[in-house]
Scaffold this motif. Sequence first.
Motif, short mmCIF file in Angstrom:
data_model
loop_
_atom_site.label_atom_id
_atom_site.label_comp_id
_atom_site.label_asym_id
_atom_site.label_seq_id
_atom_site.Cartn_x
_atom_site.Cartn_y
_atom_site.Cartn_z
N HIS A 124 0.60 -1.17 -0.30
CA HIS A 124 0.16 0.18 0.08
C HIS A 124 0.48 1.47 -0.53
O HIS A 124 0.51 2.09 -0.11
CB HIS A 124 -1.09 0.20 1.20
N PHE A 125 1.91 1.43 0.59
CA PHE A 125 2.73 2.23 0.57
C PHE A 125 4.62 2.24 0.38
O PHE A 125 5.10 1.94 0.51
CB PHE A 125 3.50 2.89 1.73
N PRO A 126 4.58 1.55 -1.38
CA PRO A 126 5.54 1.16 -1.70
C PRO A 126 6.73 2.97 -1.91
O PRO A 126 8.04 2.19 -2.71
CB PRO A 126 5.26 0.73 -3.37
N ASP A 127 6.22 3.69 -1.39
CA ASP A 127 7.19 5.35 -2.26
C ASP A 127 7.74 5.58 -0.98
O ASP A 127 8.51 6.18 -0.27
CB ASP A 127 6.23 6.52 -2.22
N TRP A 128 6.87 4.87 0.44
CA TRP A 128 8.09 4.42 1.07
C TRP A 128 9.42 4.69 2.03
O TRP A 128 10.07 3.62 0.90
CB TRP A 128 7.41 4.94 2.69
N ASN A 129 10.37 5.20 2.72
CA ASN A 129 11.54 5.08 2.60
C ASN A 129 11.78 4.28 3.55
O ASN A 129 12.01 4.32 5.17
CB ASN A 129 12.27 6.25 2.14
N PHE A 130 11.89 2.66 3.58
CA PHE A 130 11.50 1.73 4.80
C PHE A 130 13.45 1.94 5.79
O PHE A 130 12.80 1.56 6.47
CB PHE A 130 12.18 0.62 4.78
N LYS A 131 14.45 2.84 5.28
CA LYS A 131 15.42 3.00 6.05
C LYS A 131 15.11 4.26 6.82
O LYS A 131 16.59 4.18 7.40
CB LYS A 131 16.41 2.62 5.09
N SER A 132 14.35 4.94 6.74
CA SER A 132 14.32 6.02 7.04
C SER A 132 13.68 6.29 8.45
O SER A 132 13.38 5.07 9.01
CB SER A 132 12.90 7.28 6.53
N ASP A 133 13.98 7.29 9.65
CA ASP A 133 13.59 6.96 10.68
C ASP A 133 12.47 6.53 11.24
O ASP A 133 12.19 6.37 12.15
CB ASP A 133 14.69 8.31 11.93
N ILE A 134 11.64 7.77 10.49
CA ILE A 134 9.90 7.75 10.85
C ILE A 134 9.73 6.62 10.53
O ILE A 134 8.16 6.05 10.93
CB ILE A 134 9.60 8.76 10.00
N VAL A 135 10.08 6.27 9.11
CA VAL A 135 9.21 4.46 9.08
C VAL A 135 9.74 3.31 10.17
O VAL A 135 9.22 2.87 10.33
CB VAL A 135 10.05 3.97 7.74
N TYR A 136 11.24 3.13 10.75
CA TYR A 136 11.83 2.74 11.36
C TYR A 136 10.95 2.79 12.96
O TYR A 136 10.58 2.04 13.76
CB TYR A 136 12.90 3.54 11.83
N ASN A 137 10.03 4.00 12.76
CA ASN A 137 8.99 3.99 14.54
C ASN A 137 7.93 3.57 14.24
O ASN A 137 7.34 3.32 15.44
CB ASN A 137 8.87 5.79 15.09
N PHE A 138 7.63 3.60 13.41
CA PHE A 138 5.76 3.22 12.78
C PHE A 138 6.09 1.76 12.18
O PHE A 138 5.69 0.97 12.79
CB PHE A 138 5.92 3.94 11.39
N MET A 139 7.30 1.48 12.17
CA MET A 139 7.16 -0.50 11.95
C MET A 139 7.48 -1.03 13.30
O MET A 139 6.98 -2.10 13.94
CB MET A 139 8.52 -0.31 11.09
N MET A 140 8.54 -0.74 14.72
CA MET A 140 8.72 -0.38 15.75
C MET A 140 7.44 -0.44 16.48
O MET A 140 7.01 -1.52 17.52
CB MET A 140 9.73 0.37 16.01
#
Length: 221
Positions: A198-214
């Motif tokens: 659903h969100f292929p444009d996210w940068n999965f190495k960024s800090d904000i995505v890190y916090n969301f996945m945690m």
Amino acid sequence: MEKNSTEILREIESALAELKEKVRLLEEQVAQYQKLAEEEEAAAQEAESVDEVDFTDMEIGETEDLPEAAVAPEIIAGPEPVFKPEPIDVPEPIDMPEPEPEPLPEPVLEQEPAPEPEPAPEPAPAPEIPAVDTSRMAWRLDKPGLPVKNIRSGISLYDRALFIGTLFKEDYALYDKTIGELNALTTLDEAVDYVLAHFPDWNFKSDIVYNFMMAIRKKLG
């Protein structure tokens, strides 16, 4: 038992034949009477011719020289024939069976054509999951902290505002819908596939995505 049309027609033809025969006999009688009338008329004309002879210049005793026609024959008037036609047997009227009325055709009601069923909507194609290797990413390897039963309770107010403003582009409804669908999943791999699709444009190495996945890992491990 009712007579059929053929028997009725034969009876009518027989009655007509009898009438024709009686008419023929009557015509013969009429012809005979006409002949008698003509003979009587001729005799009357001869009598009138005798009356017209002039006897003034003739002497008595000369009657023997008169033509035979001058001597009026004595006519004995007989009774005039009376024409009595023979009675004609008129056949009694034949009771013709009344034809049964044909039943009227039942009116055919025009039926409106049934509306064509609308084609079923095609199922939305499943979102393609981009091939991203997440096995060595930090949010998979680090410890998530205390487990929670609902992802929402593991997100602070600051992080929630950051997620909505950055990851979901100020769309709170999309954020709320995503958290609800992630809460319904049972494994981390399902959650990762959902986010990648659903969100292929996210940068999965960024800090904000890190916090969301945690925050997701606090529920799904």
